[in-house]
Motif scaffolding. Structure first.
Motif, PDB file in Angstrom:
ATOM      1  N   GLU A 104      -9.009 -12.078  -8.718  1.00 53.40           N
ATOM      2  CA  GLU A 104      -8.966 -11.037  -7.824  1.00 53.40           C
ATOM      3  C   GLU A 104      -7.828 -10.024  -7.814  1.00 53.40           C
ATOM      4  O   GLU A 104      -7.112 -10.223  -8.098  1.00 53.40           O
ATOM      5  CB  GLU A 104      -9.011 -11.722  -6.380  1.00 53.40           C
ATOM      6  N   ASN A 105      -8.270  -8.781  -7.250  1.00 55.88           N
ATOM      7  CA  ASN A 105      -7.402  -7.658  -7.146  1.00 55.88           C
ATOM      8  C   ASN A 105      -6.876  -7.451  -5.726  1.00 55.88           C
ATOM      9  O   ASN A 105      -7.365  -7.098  -4.884  1.00 55.88           O
ATOM     10  CB  ASN A 105      -8.009  -6.378  -7.580  1.00 55.88           C
ATOM     11  N   THR A 106      -5.692  -8.261  -5.408  1.00 57.00           N
ATOM     12  CA  THR A 106      -5.096  -8.408  -4.250  1.00 57.00           C
ATOM     13  C   THR A 106      -4.235  -7.373  -3.916  1.00 57.00           C
ATOM     14  O   THR A 106      -3.698  -6.702  -4.923  1.00 57.00           O
ATOM     15  CB  THR A 106      -4.568  -9.734  -3.722  1.00 57.00           C
ATOM     16  N   SER A 107      -3.632  -7.213  -2.621  1.00 57.18           N
ATOM     17  CA  SER A 107      -2.658  -6.165  -2.333  1.00 57.18           C
ATOM     18  C   SER A 107      -1.156  -6.566  -3.085  1.00 57.18           C
ATOM     19  O   SER A 107      -0.476  -5.629  -3.095  1.00 57.18           O
ATOM     20  CB  SER A 107      -2.536  -5.986  -0.643  1.00 57.18           C
ATOM     21  N   LYS A 108      -1.179  -7.687  -3.350  1.00 62.72           N
ATOM     22  CA  LYS A 108      -0.038  -8.130  -4.114  1.00 62.72           C
ATOM     23  C   LYS A 108      -0.136  -8.053  -5.856  1.00 62.72           C
ATOM     24  O   LYS A 108       0.949  -8.460  -6.351  1.00 62.72           O
ATOM     25  CB  LYS A 108       0.310  -9.333  -3.492  1.00 62.72           C
ATOM     26  N   GLY A 109      -1.284  -7.556  -6.144  1.00 56.63           N
ATOM     27  CA  GLY A 109      -1.820  -7.448  -7.390  1.00 56.63           C
ATOM     28  C   GLY A 109      -2.604  -8.441  -7.576  1.00 56.63           C
ATOM     29  O   GLY A 109      -2.976  -9.187  -7.130  1.00 56.63           O
ATOM     30  N   PRO A 110      -3.076  -8.449  -9.070  1.00 59.70           N
ATOM     31  CA  PRO A 110      -4.119  -9.354  -9.645  1.00 59.70           C
ATOM     32  C   PRO A 110      -3.802 -10.876  -9.313  1.00 59.70           C
ATOM     33  O   PRO A 110      -2.561 -11.219  -9.619  1.00 59.70           O
ATOM     34  CB  PRO A 110      -4.158  -8.981 -10.924  1.00 59.70           C
ATOM     35  N   GLN A 111      -4.725 -11.591  -9.072  1.00 60.35           N
ATOM     36  CA  GLN A 111      -4.652 -13.054  -9.006  1.00 60.35           C
ATOM     37  C   GLN A 111      -5.678 -13.812  -9.547  1.00 60.35           C
ATOM     38  O   GLN A 111      -6.873 -13.557  -9.473  1.00 60.35           O
ATOM     39  CB  GLN A 111      -4.690 -13.522  -7.316  1.00 60.35           C
ATOM     40  N   VAL A 112      -5.267 -14.639 -10.421  1.00 57.08           N
ATOM     41  CA  VAL A 112      -6.059 -15.591 -11.459  1.00 57.08           C
ATOM     42  C   VAL A 112      -6.280 -16.749 -11.130  1.00 57.08           C
ATOM     43  O   VAL A 112      -5.182 -17.632 -10.890  1.00 57.08           O
ATOM     44  CB  VAL A 112      -5.667 -15.441 -12.654  1.00 57.08           C
ATOM     45  N   PHE A 113      -7.342 -17.607 -10.712  1.00 62.27           N
ATOM     46  CA  PHE A 113      -7.794 -18.555 -10.280  1.00 62.27           C
ATOM     47  C   PHE A 113      -8.373 -19.569 -11.561  1.00 62.27           C
ATOM     48  O   PHE A 113      -9.356 -18.929 -12.030  1.00 62.27           O
ATOM     49  CB  PHE A 113      -8.633 -18.698  -9.093  1.00 62.27           C
ATOM     50  N   VAL A 114      -7.789 -20.592 -11.982  1.00 59.48           N
ATOM     51  CA  VAL A 114      -8.341 -21.406 -12.830  1.00 59.48           C
ATOM     52  C   VAL A 114      -8.625 -22.917 -12.418  1.00 59.48           C
ATOM     53  O   VAL A 114      -8.258 -23.321 -11.273  1.00 59.48           O
ATOM     54  CB  VAL A 114      -7.070 -21.586 -14.024  1.00 59.48           C
ATOM     55  N   SER A 115      -9.305 -23.602 -13.214  1.00 62.10           N
ATOM     56  CA  SER A 115      -9.783 -24.911 -12.906  1.00 62.10           C
ATOM     57  C   SER A 115      -9.977 -25.843 -14.030  1.00 62.10           C
ATOM     58  O   SER A 115     -10.023 -25.281 -15.198  1.00 62.10           O
ATOM     59  CB  SER A 115     -11.278 -24.869 -12.420  1.00 62.10           C
ATOM     60  N   ARG A 116      -9.561 -27.214 -13.851  1.00 61.59           N
ATOM     61  CA  ARG A 116      -9.770 -28.162 -15.054  1.00 61.59           C
ATOM     62  C   ARG A 116     -10.986 -28.810 -14.663  1.00 61.59           C
ATOM     63  O   ARG A 116     -11.555 -30.086 -15.505  1.00 61.59           O
ATOM     64  CB  ARG A 116      -8.472 -29.030 -14.966  1.00 61.59           C
ATOM     65  N   SER A 117     -11.563 -28.936 -13.220  1.00 58.66           N
ATOM     66  CA  SER A 117     -12.650 -29.834 -12.861  1.00 58.66           C
ATOM     67  C   SER A 117     -14.037 -28.993 -12.938  1.00 58.66           C
ATOM     68  O   SER A 117     -14.911 -29.699 -12.619  1.00 58.66           O
ATOM     69  CB  SER A 117     -12.469 -30.199 -11.629  1.00 58.66           C
ATOM     70  N   HIS A 118     -14.146 -27.820 -13.239  1.00 50.14           N
ATOM     71  CA  HIS A 118     -15.201 -26.961 -13.212  1.00 50.14           C
ATOM     72  C   HIS A 118     -16.186 -27.649 -14.229  1.00 50.14           C
ATOM     73  O   HIS A 118     -15.917 -27.699 -15.449  1.00 50.14           O
ATOM     74  CB  HIS A 118     -14.909 -25.673 -13.252  1.00 50.14           C
ATOM     75  N   PRO A 119     -17.392 -27.534 -13.995  1.00 49.97           N
ATOM     76  CA  PRO A 119     -18.290 -28.321 -14.910  1.00 49.97           C
ATOM     77  C   PRO A 119     -18.393 -27.029 -16.182  1.00 49.97           C
ATOM     78  O   PRO A 119     -18.506 -27.502 -17.379  1.00 49.97           O
ATOM     79  CB  PRO A 119     -19.647 -28.245 -14.395  1.00 49.97           C
ATOM     80  N   ASP A 120     -18.365 -25.875 -15.921  1.00 54.18           N
ATOM     81  CA  ASP A 120     -18.573 -24.962 -17.014  1.00 54.18           C
ATOM     82  C   ASP A 120     -17.347 -25.056 -17.972  1.00 54.18           C
ATOM     83  O   ASP A 120     -17.309 -24.591 -19.183  1.00 54.18           O
ATOM     84  CB  ASP A 120     -18.590 -23.587 -16.677  1.00 54.18           C
ATOM     85  N   LEU A 121     -16.026 -25.753 -17.456  1.00 54.28           N
ATOM     86  CA  LEU A 121     -15.058 -26.071 -18.825  1.00 54.28           C
ATOM     87  C   LEU A 121     -15.492 -26.962 -19.788  1.00 54.28           C
ATOM     88  O   LEU A 121     -15.350 -26.569 -20.958  1.00 54.28           O
ATOM     89  CB  LEU A 121     -13.853 -26.840 -17.946  1.00 54.28           C
ATOM     90  N   LEU A 122     -16.496 -27.841 -19.506  1.00 51.61           N
ATOM     91  CA  LEU A 122     -17.174 -28.596 -20.563  1.00 51.61           C
ATOM     92  C   LEU A 122     -17.994 -27.669 -21.279  1.00 51.61           C
ATOM     93  O   LEU A 122     -17.891 -27.885 -22.427  1.00 51.61           O
ATOM     94  CB  LEU A 122     -17.786 -29.805 -19.827  1.00 51.61           C
TER      95      LEU A 122
END
Length: 411
Positions: free
Chosen positions: A186-204
């Motif tokens: 996301e491109n927020t007012s404070k700059g870009p924000q990256v959200f990551v996951s270890r539980s997402h099925p697509d990680l597999l």
């Protein structure tokens, strides 16, 4: 200002990718505000930056009118004609009002504008770079942790790993290297924000693409994934090449490929099953390691079925706390009810008994209706014959149902 300013803008454009024209436009707007703030002027002001010499000039813009109501915004037609006989009412005239000490203010303003534009440019560069990694996998280093997030360093930016995206069987320590799935940027007012996951099925899915070349090039396709992060996962695969075994390819020699994924996920159990066009076969495969004897679909609900398994494999098919059945249902998209062979035999026995009872009740009801009526002997005989035929028909239907059930079980 001087040519040094122009050289600085050129260097900024080359190094940071910030357009010189954008900086100059922002600088001119900022200098207008700075002039009004420092000199308490309310008139219309324009600032012009000379891109050849690097000089800055401030102009007060006044409108030509017949009668002057505000000297800061208007100039009389009489005075305007003294400057140029071609002026008419409604024309705009620019008067230079550049203060002698405006260079110092301009320098400070230019510094602030340039720093702001550099920050914005760097944010855009980072956002554009990491937005390309969205829905992909990256390796990062755990930096720190607070009550809400674990912060993972991905190089140019610090990504956040929320509690619901963490694996319950993992403990993260600073300087740990982990692979994460970039769920969104996301491109927020404070700059870009990256959200990551270890539980997402697509990680597999991404881990299989890394470890199994056939998955990466599309020879073997991952159809669906059902995952309970940190505990167990089921992966349905199919092959687009009849000469390639999809399950064996994903498992690898002596299980080396799937073991690498299990190690990355800190021991998460992995079931790889073969997808099939026939839902019955696919559902039977999804209950691996249990073996299904029969799959019976619900005629009223096409997305529900009953799976019959041997008595000794009932607990294995259901799994610990129902996990195996739950994951199989997620993987296939069917509502699965698991029964043992003994339970199904008892069910069919009750069904058969109920059918005979229903037929007998019907005959008894007919007899009562005849006895209470005013029928003749011939009419009573005809009714009795019909009742007997109905009873025989009911018995035949029950026998046919039993025979069909036996055939289906043998198959």
């Amino acid at each position: 200002m001087s040519k040094e300013m122009l050289n600085a803008l050129d260097a900024l454009e080359a190094e940071k990718g910030v357009s010189k024209e954008i900086v100059i436009e922002a600088l001119e707007a900022a200098l207008v505000s700075a002039y009004k703030r420092h000199y308490g002027q309310a008139q219309n002001v324009e600032v012009e930056f000379n891109q050849k010499k690097g000089d800055i000039h401030v102009y007060s813009v006044k409108e030509v009118t017949e009668e002057v109501m505000d000297s800061q915004l208007e100039v009389s037609l009489k005075d305007a004609l003294l400057l140029n006989p071609a002026y008419e009412i409604g024309d705009k005239i620019r008067f230079e009002v550049t203060p002698k000490d405006f260079g110092r203010i301009a320098a400070q303003t230019a510094k602030q504008v340039i720093l702001q534009r550099v920050r914005e440019a760097e944010r855009n560069i980072i956002y554009n770079e990491f937005s390309q990694y969205e829905k992909d996998i990256m390796q990062g280093i755990v930096e720190r942790q607070d009550s809400r997030y674990i912060y993972v360093n991905l190089g140019k930016i610090e990504a956040v790993l929320s509690k619901q995206d963490q694996m319950p069987n993992e403990f993260y320590q600073p300087h740990d290297r982990i692979k994460v799935y970039v769920s969104r940027v996301e491109n927020t007012s404070k700059g870009p924000q990256v959200f990551v996951s270890r539980s997402h099925p697509d990680l597999l899915r991404r881990l299989f693409e890394q470890e199994v070349p056939e998955v990466y090039d599309g020879t073997v396709e991952i159809v669906s994934i059902a995952r309970e992060a940190g505990d167990r996962s089921k992966v349905a695969v199919r092959s687009n090449d009849p000469n390639v075994d999809p399950v064996g390819t994903c498992v690898g020699p002596k299980g080396s490929r799937v073991q690498a994924i299990v190690n990355e996920l800190k021991g998460e159990n992995m079931d790889i099953v073969e997808w099939d066009e026939d839902p019955a076969i696919f559902i039977a495969n999804s209950l691996n390691p249990a073996e299904a004897v029969d799959v019976i679909f619900d005629l009223d609900n096409p997305k529900a079925c009953t799976v019959v398994v041997p008595d000794y494999q009932l607990s294995l098919a259901i799994g610990k706390r129902g996990q195996n059945a739950r994951l199989a249902a997620k993987l296939t998209g069917f509502k699965i009810d698991i029964k043992s062979e003994t339970d199904m035999e008892e069910f069919y026995a009750k069904l058969e008994e109920g059918a005979y009872i229903d037929a007998a009740d019907e005959v008894e009801t007919l007899d009562e209706a005849v006895s209470e009526s005013d029928l003749t002997a011939d009419e009573y005989e005809n009714v009795a014959i019909e009742a007997a035929e109905d009873e025989a028909t009911a018995a035949e239907e029950v026998a046919e149902a039993n025979e069909a059930t036996a055939d289906q079980t043998e198959e």
